[in-house]
Design a protein around this motif. Structure first.
Motif, PDB file in Angstrom:
ATOM      1  N   ILE A 180      -6.214   4.008  -5.872  1.00 54.40           N
ATOM      2  CA  ILE A 180      -5.436   5.187  -6.227  1.00 54.40           C
ATOM      3  C   ILE A 180      -5.496   5.311  -7.749  1.00 54.40           C
ATOM      4  O   ILE A 180      -4.985   4.436  -8.463  1.00 54.40           O
ATOM      5  CB  ILE A 180      -3.982   5.067  -5.758  1.00 54.40           C
ATOM      6  CG1 ILE A 180      -3.927   4.832  -4.238  1.00 54.40           C
ATOM      7  CG2 ILE A 180      -3.194   6.324  -6.142  1.00 54.40           C
ATOM      8  CD1 ILE A 180      -2.551   4.442  -3.739  1.00 54.40           C
ATOM      9  N   LYS A 230      -7.164  -2.855   5.619  1.00 53.48           N
ATOM     10  CA  LYS A 230      -7.540  -1.625   4.925  1.00 53.48           C
ATOM     11  C   LYS A 230      -7.116  -1.733   3.463  1.00 53.48           C
ATOM     12  O   LYS A 230      -6.113  -2.392   3.137  1.00 53.48           O
ATOM     13  CB  LYS A 230      -6.862  -0.395   5.545  1.00 53.48           C
ATOM     14  CG  LYS A 230      -7.239  -0.121   6.985  1.00 53.48           C
ATOM     15  CD  LYS A 230      -8.698   0.356   7.104  1.00 53.48           C
ATOM     16  CE  LYS A 230      -9.048   0.626   8.566  1.00 53.48           C
ATOM     17  NZ  LYS A 230     -10.450   1.109   8.672  1.00 53.48           N
ATOM     18  N   SER A 231      -7.930  -1.043   2.604  1.00 53.41           N
ATOM     19  CA  SER A 231      -7.570  -0.970   1.186  1.00 53.41           C
ATOM     20  C   SER A 231      -8.092   0.339   0.611  1.00 53.41           C
ATOM     21  O   SER A 231      -9.054   0.912   1.121  1.00 53.41           O
ATOM     22  CB  SER A 231      -8.156  -2.163   0.422  1.00 53.41           C
ATOM     23  OG  SER A 231      -9.567  -2.135   0.480  1.00 53.41           O
ATOM     24  N   LYS A 232      -7.447   0.786  -0.485  1.00 50.48           N
ATOM     25  CA  LYS A 232      -7.922   1.992  -1.148  1.00 50.48           C
ATOM     26  C   LYS A 232      -7.486   1.977  -2.604  1.00 50.48           C
ATOM     27  O   LYS A 232      -6.501   1.323  -2.970  1.00 50.48           O
ATOM     28  CB  LYS A 232      -7.432   3.252  -0.444  1.00 50.48           C
ATOM     29  CG  LYS A 232      -5.938   3.498  -0.574  1.00 50.48           C
ATOM     30  CD  LYS A 232      -5.571   4.838   0.073  1.00 50.48           C
ATOM     31  CE  LYS A 232      -4.063   5.111  -0.080  1.00 50.48           C
ATOM     32  NZ  LYS A 232      -3.692   6.413   0.503  1.00 50.48           N
ATOM     33  N   GLU A 241       0.807  -3.079  -3.070  1.00 51.00           N
ATOM     34  CA  GLU A 241       0.166  -2.187  -4.034  1.00 51.00           C
ATOM     35  C   GLU A 241       0.115  -2.897  -5.383  1.00 51.00           C
ATOM     36  O   GLU A 241       1.137  -3.362  -5.883  1.00 51.00           O
ATOM     37  CB  GLU A 241       0.946  -0.884  -4.132  1.00 51.00           C
ATOM     38  CG  GLU A 241       0.186   0.191  -4.895  1.00 51.00           C
ATOM     39  CD  GLU A 241       0.892   1.543  -4.797  1.00 51.00           C
ATOM     40  OE1 GLU A 241       1.104   2.147  -5.866  1.00 51.00           O
ATOM     41  OE2 GLU A 241       1.204   1.979  -3.661  1.00 51.00           O
ATOM     42  N   THR A 279      -9.695  -6.527  -5.321  1.00 47.47           N
ATOM     43  CA  THR A 279      -9.422  -6.403  -3.883  1.00 47.47           C
ATOM     44  C   THR A 279      -9.332  -7.771  -3.231  1.00 47.47           C
ATOM     45  O   THR A 279      -8.438  -8.043  -2.397  1.00 47.47           O
ATOM     46  CB  THR A 279     -10.501  -5.551  -3.207  1.00 47.47           C
ATOM     47  OG1 THR A 279     -10.549  -4.271  -3.838  1.00 47.47           O
ATOM     48  CG2 THR A 279     -10.199  -5.356  -1.729  1.00 47.47           C
ATOM     49  N   LEU A 314      -2.504   5.063   5.419  1.00 48.97           N
ATOM     50  CA  LEU A 314      -3.251   3.805   5.436  1.00 48.97           C
ATOM     51  C   LEU A 314      -2.507   2.760   6.259  1.00 48.97           C
ATOM     52  O   LEU A 314      -3.100   2.043   7.092  1.00 48.97           O
ATOM     53  CB  LEU A 314      -3.454   3.303   4.004  1.00 48.97           C
ATOM     54  CG  LEU A 314      -4.152   1.946   3.863  1.00 48.97           C
ATOM     55  CD1 LEU A 314      -5.645   2.079   4.196  1.00 48.97           C
ATOM     56  CD2 LEU A 314      -4.008   1.380   2.449  1.00 48.97           C
TER      57      LEU A 314
END
Length: 610
Positions: free
Chosen positions: A121, A117-119, A163, A39, A106
């Motif tokens: 997957i 923001k981050s996520k 991404e 991240t 997002l």
């Protein structure tokens, strides 16, 4: 499962209990660290893109923008790169190529809030990290965004959305975690083997100790611990072996010592419990002994034995005999039966086999083993010799075989109580005999004046209350002094004894003979009037007169004179009644001796207060 297996299982479970949480913590921690690292890298790349685009804008080389972005997209791990414009920027500069692409939730949230923001997957095979960084208008940044954009301070101008493919990070994390877990497992296995090797002797010690303790619990104290090479275990083993040996010797010694005093068969096969039973029984016997030693007479002791049979042994069907060898009489002290199994032995005591042999008599092998017994039931007769003259016999009679067997098992234990009773009963018998000797004339066996005092004090008030008469005979041998002078005192003593024997043969057990003087005797006839008393006196006189007395040098005949009074008919003062009998005797002497004279007020003028 034995102790060794349980211990090894415990160590394995202990290792896994530590290893598994440790691996889980490592997996979670390493994953978090890897993702955080990825991240951070993504944020760095996103910021580089942001700063690069800003530089392109300031230097008016926006035509180079696509070249720059394409180079960024070719960076290993970058899957997607989008430049997003806010609605306000689109109004001012128009829509970008990315504006026609679909914007996810997002990206919308970043454009709306202006926050990074981050996520993550994750799919079955791949792991992606999506990062969105906003452009926020500010007059204080370099460059000043408000110079080129019609925007307010803090307004979101757009965002960079990237991404990244971080599948290799997950795979590398899992490999690293596996290596670490394997290393930890190897360390734990080595530790387990080391612990097992080091504790093997201790486990063996405790397994051995458990077996010894189990045997001791079951009553076998002969077990001993093995010898160990380890110094500490060797000292403990020696100490415990010495302790078990001391316990075994002590229990054996106590049992032998107690069995020396009492015959007792313990119910338990465990030596420790047997000793407990022995000590309890010894204490019970000692308590019984203390109680009977304080009893007033032998009959109280007999009652204690009866209570013992009732309360301790729950035996009720028996007969308690007292046998007087000197008198040849067997007396029943207690009988709870509706019958007596050997009546003939009451008169002929030697017919009682238990008394004659002084051994217990048991009928289960031979029913009529005792010739005096006519019973068809099971019986067991237990004798106890008190003195040469006195014995007691307990006859247990049962109809059922099992009850008879129960009695047989009890009698050995009962004998312990009877044996301690023996001394107390013997003491009471001796005390009675001593008392009897102090109240009787040693030469004749007749009671003395001291007994007469006690008799008057205890029996006469009862006779007055019940209205029971006593006839009093006062006897005196005629010309007795001549016998002593001519034939000697031994001849005189023999003559006196003959008179007492003659009196005893002609009176009842309830009557009393008292030696009142030298050759003068008092006979107290219970519940007898003067007329009947005269008949008794006549028998005594006639039998004595006819008796030839061997005095050594010759055979002589003597006569006797008798005076009679009746209490309370003649007087309510007993001593006065004796005096009246003495006056009647004196009158018989005056009238020529060898006579019987009955006291009568008309014949003798006496004062009432004599």
């Amino acid at each position: 499962m034995n102790l060794k297996k349980r211990f090894n299982l415990f160590l394995v479970l202990f290792v896994f209990a530590i290893l598994i949480p440790t691996i889980i913590i490592l997996i979670v921690s390493f994953r978090d660290y890897s993702l955080k690292n990825a991240t951070n890298k993504a944020h760095i790349v996103a910021n580089i893109v942001k700063d690069g685009l800003t530089t392109h804008m300031e230097n008016h080389i926006m035509d180079k923008r696509e070249l720059f972005l394409s180079k960024i997209k070719r960076i290993d791990g970058v899957k997607e790169l989008k430049i997003l414009r806010s609605e306000n920027v689109e109004k001012q500069f128009g829509k970008s190529i990315e504006s026609f692409q679909k914007i996810d939730s997002l990206e919308k949230e970043v454009l709306k809030t202006g926050e990074k923001k981050s996520k993550i997957i994750e799919t079955k095979d791949k792991v992606f990290l999506k990062v969105a960084i906003p452009y926020v208008a500010s007059a204080y940044d370099i460059p000043n965004c408000l110079k080129c954009h019609n925007a307010k301070e803090g307004e979101v101008l757009g965002a960079i959305s990237m991404e990244f493919d971080i599948t290799d990070v997950r795979e590398n994390s899992l490999v690293t975690i596996g290596k670490i877990a394997f290393l930890i497992f190897i360390i734990f296995v080595i530790g387990l083997l080391f612990i097992n090797f080091y504790t093997k002797k201790y486990v063996g010690f405790f397994v051995n100790l458990k077996g010894i303790i189990q045997k001791a619990y079951e009553g076998d104290y002969s077990g001993r611990l093995e010898t160990f090479k380890d110094k500490e275990l060797s000292e403990i083993s020696k100490g415990l072996n010495a302790l078990f040996e001391k316990i075994e010797r002590s229990l054996s010694s106590i049992t032998k010592s107690v069995n020396y005093f009492i015959n007792f068969k313990a119910k338990s096969s465990d030596p420790l419990l047997s000793v407990q039973e022995l000590v309890y029984e010894l204490a019970s016997i000692y308590k019984f002994k203390n109680i009977i030693e304080k009893d007033k007479n032998k009959f109280q002791i007999y009652n204690r034995i009866i209570e013992l049979l009732h309360n301790k042994y729950e035996i009720y069907d028996f007969i308690f005999y007292e046998i007087d060898k000197k008198s040849g009489i067997r007396k029943i002290i207690y009988n709870n039966l509706n019958e007596e199994i050997c009546c003939s032995a009451n008169e002929e005591i030697n017919l009682c086999r238990a008394f004659r042999t002084q051994n217990r008599v048991i009928s289960d092998k031979y029913l009529h083993i005792c010739e005096a017994s006519k019973s068809e039931k099971f019986y067991l007769c237990l004798p106890l010799k008190i003195t040469d003259d006195y014995s007691i016999v307990l006859s247990f009679v049962t109809s059922a075989k099992n009850e008879h067997n129960r009695v047989k098992e009890i009698v050995d234990n009962l004998k312990n109580y009877l044996n301690v009773s023996k001394t107390a009963i013997e003491t009471q018998i001796l005390l009675e005999e001593l008392k009897d000797l102090s109240l009787k004339d040693r030469m004749t066996g007749a009671y003395n004046r001291r007994y007469l005092d006690i008799f008057v004090k205890e029996s006469i008030p009862k006779a007055l209350r019940s209205g029971t008469p006593y006839s009093i005979l006062m006897l005196d041998i005629d010309h007795f002094k001549m016998v002593n002078d001519k034939y000697g005192h031994d001849a005189g003593d023999k003559t006196i004894k003959e008179l007492v024997n003659n009196i005893s043969a002609n009176i009842r057990e309830s009557d009393v003979i008292v030696r009142f003087g030298g050759e003068e005797f008092l006979v107290l006839l219970y519940d007898c009037n003067k007329e009947d008393a005269k008949k008794v006196a006549q028998k005594i006189k006639d039998n004595f007169n006819s008796k030839k007395i061997d005095v050594g040098k010759a055979e002589i005949r003597k006569t006797v004179s008798v005076g009679i009074s009746e209490f309370p008919k003649d007087t309510k003062q007993f001593w006065q009644a004796i005096k009246f009998a003495d006056i009647a005797l004196y009158r018989a002497k005056e009238e020529g001796r060898n006579k019987i004279v009955i006291y009568n007020l008309q014949m003798f003028k006496m004062t009432e207060d004599y």
